[in-house]
Design a protein around this motif. Structure first.
Motif, PDB file in Angstrom:
ATOM      1  N   LYS A 167       0.822  -1.211   0.000  1.00 10.87           N
ATOM      2  CA  LYS A 167       0.000   0.000   0.000  1.00 10.87           C
ATOM      3  C   LYS A 167       0.854   1.258   0.000  1.00 10.87           C
ATOM      4  N   ASP A 212     -14.967  -1.017  -0.985  1.00  9.53           N
ATOM      5  CA  ASP A 212     -14.490  -2.324  -1.426  1.00  9.53           C
ATOM      6  C   ASP A 212     -14.808  -3.437  -0.437  1.00  9.53           C
ATOM      7  N   TYR A 228      -2.372  -1.344  -3.921  1.00 12.20           N
ATOM      8  CA  TYR A 228      -3.662  -1.530  -3.254  1.00 12.20           C
ATOM      9  C   TYR A 228      -4.461  -2.658  -3.913  1.00 12.20           C
ATOM     10  N   ASN A 229      -4.422  -2.694  -5.231  1.00  7.02           N
ATOM     11  CA  ASN A 229      -5.150  -3.758  -5.931  1.00  7.02           C
ATOM     12  C   ASN A 229      -4.579  -5.137  -5.591  1.00  7.02           C
ATOM     13  N   GLY A 285       1.234   2.298  -4.653  1.00  2.71           N
ATOM     14  CA  GLY A 285       0.149   3.136  -5.138  1.00  2.71           C
ATOM     15  C   GLY A 285      -1.104   2.325  -5.416  1.00  2.71           C
ATOM     16  N   GLU A 286      -1.769   2.616  -6.548  1.00  5.37           N
ATOM     17  CA  GLU A 286      -2.999   1.910  -6.897  1.00  5.37           C
ATOM     18  C   GLU A 286      -2.744   0.437  -7.190  1.00  5.37           C
ATOM     19  N   ASP A 287      -1.612   0.151  -7.847  1.00  4.97           N
ATOM     20  CA  ASP A 287      -1.296  -1.246  -8.136  1.00  4.97           C
ATOM     21  C   ASP A 287      -1.055  -2.036  -6.852  1.00  4.97           C
TER      22      ASP A 287
END
Length: 787
Positions: free
Chosen positions: A102, A151, A110-111, A106-108
């Motif tokens: 996290k 989510d 978090y995914n 970044g976003e990757d």
């Protein structure tokens, strides 16, 4: 090849040539260790465990890109490992890995948490090993806190629903009940109402009693999340139904959850419905249900704050101690819980209804179980605060005196909160009981923990009395405690000295005398009081007026910068660094110069202490012309005032070396003294110059520390024949103050001291050659002195 006695556990002698290395190659990078030791066909369990525990370190080392490319795919293999210890280790690593993803991805990143990590944890919630399942549940809660709220419903809640509907294993439904309670505060009120409450309602009718028991035990967080109104309307009916379950284990779980329900329902329903539920539980045919209900009675009564407590509940409370025709309960555990909960019950009903439970209190005071009396002694000051001064002096003073004469296990409770109890008393009565302090010091001479309890309250006790009483009664006790042979007692008193000084503000003459006596420690001919004084200065710095500190304490402290004992200089350096944190002292030239001098000390530990951790606002730059040192020209002292917490942390660090008993004789301890409890800093024994006195302030300016020519006048120490005094403690054994490792340090020092022995030489303008003078006082067995 040499084989240990346990090698047969891993291989046979036939495999000796092909055996796996039992050791881990720490020179490999974490990622390489994982590849090397987890995937080896002959890897042992401890190899693979070691590799799994390197997952977080490997991710930090290689970064996000390499972690996504190499490390995350490995997890798919590891999660299928047949050994539960490996799966357990993987679960323990996942929260840290998720934090890394996290923060760095970044976003990757978090995914990756919900695409990779969450499915692995979900798989482990149904693992065949119980410990793995429990760890997976804790991990799932941790992961839920890292997900965005939007989510949670698509990625997390389907797992819980699947567990609650799984009829193949009741353990899965039990986990669902526990998870809903654990996640309630994370998923929020809306999802609790729409998702959790329907599932909880279904599980309350589960055919397996262990599932119903799990529901009854896991309602507290759900109730707090959905609020009082919804708890009253939706959860209370379910709870009442479970409290009537045919299985006693389910009813017992309801008794345990009774307080959580009571805290989150309307006052009307608490009075009308929940009291009836409690009456049934306390009359249950199962003694386990009944006992649990009695244990919850005190906290249950406490939930009626600002309400009228039903008399039936007070009757039940009194019956925990008094055997009547209606209640023959001689359970000792119930009596203990009654004593423990008594202050909360009294606070709820108020002093006006003291008479309703006063008989119970007097029975508890006389109970034969010391644990019951101990609980009451620790809460005596609370009862006094509720009852007020008049009732306390009428009722509780006799109990106070009784507890002071009780077993040490009971007496300790009164002494722990002595100042708070005396604060409730009137001024005249309070002054009559000041003698309690002296009695504790005199009568419990062998119980150092009682001395420590008194020492910790001297500041607050001083505020309760006039300056005259403080100077006549409290100050003598202060100096007795400062001379206590146990270091923990002395350390506990130091933070209280500032409060004692302030309590004498209205009597400047007495205040001046007290400060002068404290300062005299810094001029003592023996090193232990000087060591104590250096610690004392760090403690009183923020407790008294800075001008008073600068005028009274600081000059004597600065004078100790050239003390003959390295331990004193070591502590002085620590204290001076603390002083520089004060706004009014951060530019103080004499303090900075003193630290400069200590940074050039002959003792390496003193140098380290003077330099600190790089937090000084200056650095020492050698002066090539004079051979001295000065401040760097491009640096200006600039340390902002630290907050009280940081200041306390630094002060606590300076107390680490305060472990020497205060000597009452004029002799310094010799190297073979066994009763010295000072933890010496590395490589130095504190008593090299056993009889040298502290030079006065005027002479200090001309003193310098020079190495002694050991070949001219070698010094031989004559060990004293005194028998060390050993403390005898009642019931409790204090931390051993004579450390075994000091004997080893002493032996090392005796070898080193001939190589680097320090003396004090006074340089004058008329002297052309330095003279080294060393005086030693040798005390024989009969106490005679020889020069």
């Amino acid at each position: 090849m040499f084989k240990s006695g346990t090698d047969y556990l891993w291989h046979s002698s036939e495999d000796e040539d092909e055996e796996a290395d039992p050791f881990i190659d720490d020179s490999l990078a974490p990622l390489e260790r994982i590849k090397t030791y987890y995937y080896r066909s002959d890897a042992r369990l401890h190899h693979r465990l070691y590799a799994i525990k390197d997952l977080s370190d490997a991710a930090l080392q290689v970064g996000f890109e390499e972690t996504s490319k190499t490390l995350l795919p490995m997890l798919q293999d590891i999660k299928c490992d047949t050994d539960p210890a490996i799966r357990q280790a993987l679960v323990d690593q996942i929260p840290t890995l998720c934090d890394f993803l996290k923060q760095t991805g970044g976003e990757d990143g978090y995914n990756a948490i919900w695409q990779v990590m969450l499915p692995i944890v979900s798989l482990f919630t149904t693992d065949s090993n119980q410990q793995v399942r429990h760890s997976a549940m804790d991990c799932l809660v941790a992961l839920a806190g890292k997900l965005l709220h939007e989510d949670l419903q698509p990625h997390l809640l389907p797992l819980i629903k699947s567990l609650s509907k799984d009829m193949t294993d009741e353990e899965h439904r039990v986990e669902a009940a526990e998870l809903m309670n654990l996640l309630a505060s994370i998923i929020g009120s809306e999802l609790c109402l729409s998702f959790c409450i329907p599932l909880v309602t279904t599980l309350t009718t589960d055919p397996m009693f262990r599932v119903r028991k799990a529901v009854a035990s896991n309602l507290g967080n759900i109730c707090r999340t959905i609020g009082s109104e919804q708890t009253t309307n939706l959860v209370l009916p379910l709870f009442i139904k479970l409290s009537q379950d045919e299985i006693w284990g389910v009813r017992k779980a309801c008794a345990e959850s009774l307080v959580h329900i009571s805290e989150n329902i309307s006052p009307e329903e608490r009075q009308n419905k929940l009291v009836q539920v409690f009456e049934k539980l306390i009359s249950d045919p199962s003694r386990w249900v009944k006992s649990t209900a009695f244990q919850a009675l005190g906290p249950f009564i406490a939930t009626f704050r600002n309400l009228t407590v039903p008399e039936i509940l007070l009757k039940f409370f009194n019956s925990m101690v008094m055997e009547t025709k209606d209640s023959k309960l001689g359970d000792s555990d119930n009596v203990t819980f009654c004593a423990f909960n008594f202050p909360a019950v009294l606070q709820t009903i108020g002093r006006e209804k003291w008479n309703l439970i006063s008989d119970t209190y007097h029975l508890l005071v006389k109970d034969v179980q010391w644990k019951v009396r101990r609980s009451l002694s620790f809460s005596l000051h609370v009862i006094a605060d509720i009852l007020g001064s008049e009732l306390t002096e009428k009722i509780l003073l006799s109990i106070f005196e009784l507890f002071l004469r009780d077993l040490p296990e009971v007496k300790v409770g009164v002494l722990t909160h002595l100042s708070k109890f005396l604060e409730v008393l009137s001024t005249d009565t309070r002054e009559r009981y000041i003698n309690v302090l002296e009695e504790v010091i005199n009568n419990d001479d062998n119980n150092w923990r009682f001395h420590k309890l008194i020492a910790e309250q001297m500041g607050s006790l001083s505020k309760l009395y006039s300056p005259t009483v403080v100077s006549e009664k409290i100050v003598p006790i202060v100096f007795r405690l400062l001379a206590d042979p146990v270091s923990a007692v002395r350390k506990s008193l130091l933070p209280e000295l500032g409060g004692i000084i302030r309590s004498l503000d209205e009597s400047p003459e007495q205040q001046k005398k007290f400060q002068e006596r404290l300062v005299s420690f810094g001029r003592s001919p023996t090193y232990q009081p000087r060591l104590l004084f250096s610690h004392l200065c760090a403690e009183v710095l923020y407790q008294i007026d800075i001008q008073s500190f600068s005028d009274v304490f600081l000059p004597v402290l600065l004078n100790l910068k050239t003390d003959v004992v390295p331990n004193v200089r070591f502590t002085v350096a620590n204290t001076l660094r603390v002083l520089l944190q004060h706004d009014k002292l951060k530019h103080h030239v004499e303090i900075i110069q003193a630290l400069q001098l200590l940074q050039q000390d002959k003792d390496r530990d003193v140098i380290t202490s003077a330099k600190g951790n790089g937090d000084l606002p200056f650095e020492v730059v050698p002066d090539k012309n004079s051979g001295s040192s000065s401040l760097s020209s491009d640096q200006t002292p600039n340390i902002s005032k630290s907050n009280d917490i940081n200041q306390t942390d630094q002060t606590n660090k300076t107390l680490e070396t305060l472990e020497t008993p205060i000597a009452t004789s004029s002799k310094e301890p010799t190297s073979n003294s066994e009763n010295i409890d000072e933890p010496l800093h590395t490589g130095q024994f504190a008593t090299e110059e056993t009889e040298t006195q502290v030079p006065n302030e005027q002479a200090n300016s001309n003193l310098e520390i020079t190495p002694m020519n050991t070949q001219e006048t070698p010094t031989q120490e004559t060990p004293t024949q005194e028998t060390p005094t050993h403390e005898t403690h009642n019931h409790e054994t204090p931390t051993q103050e004579t450390h075994n490792h000091e004997t080893h340090n002493t032996e090392i020092h005796n070898q080193e001291t001939h190589q680097d022995q320090m003396v004090v030489s006074e340089s004058t303008k008329s002297q052309q050659n330095e003279q080294t003078v060393q005086e030693s006082n040798i005390t024989d067995q009969n106490g005679n002195e020889a020069q």
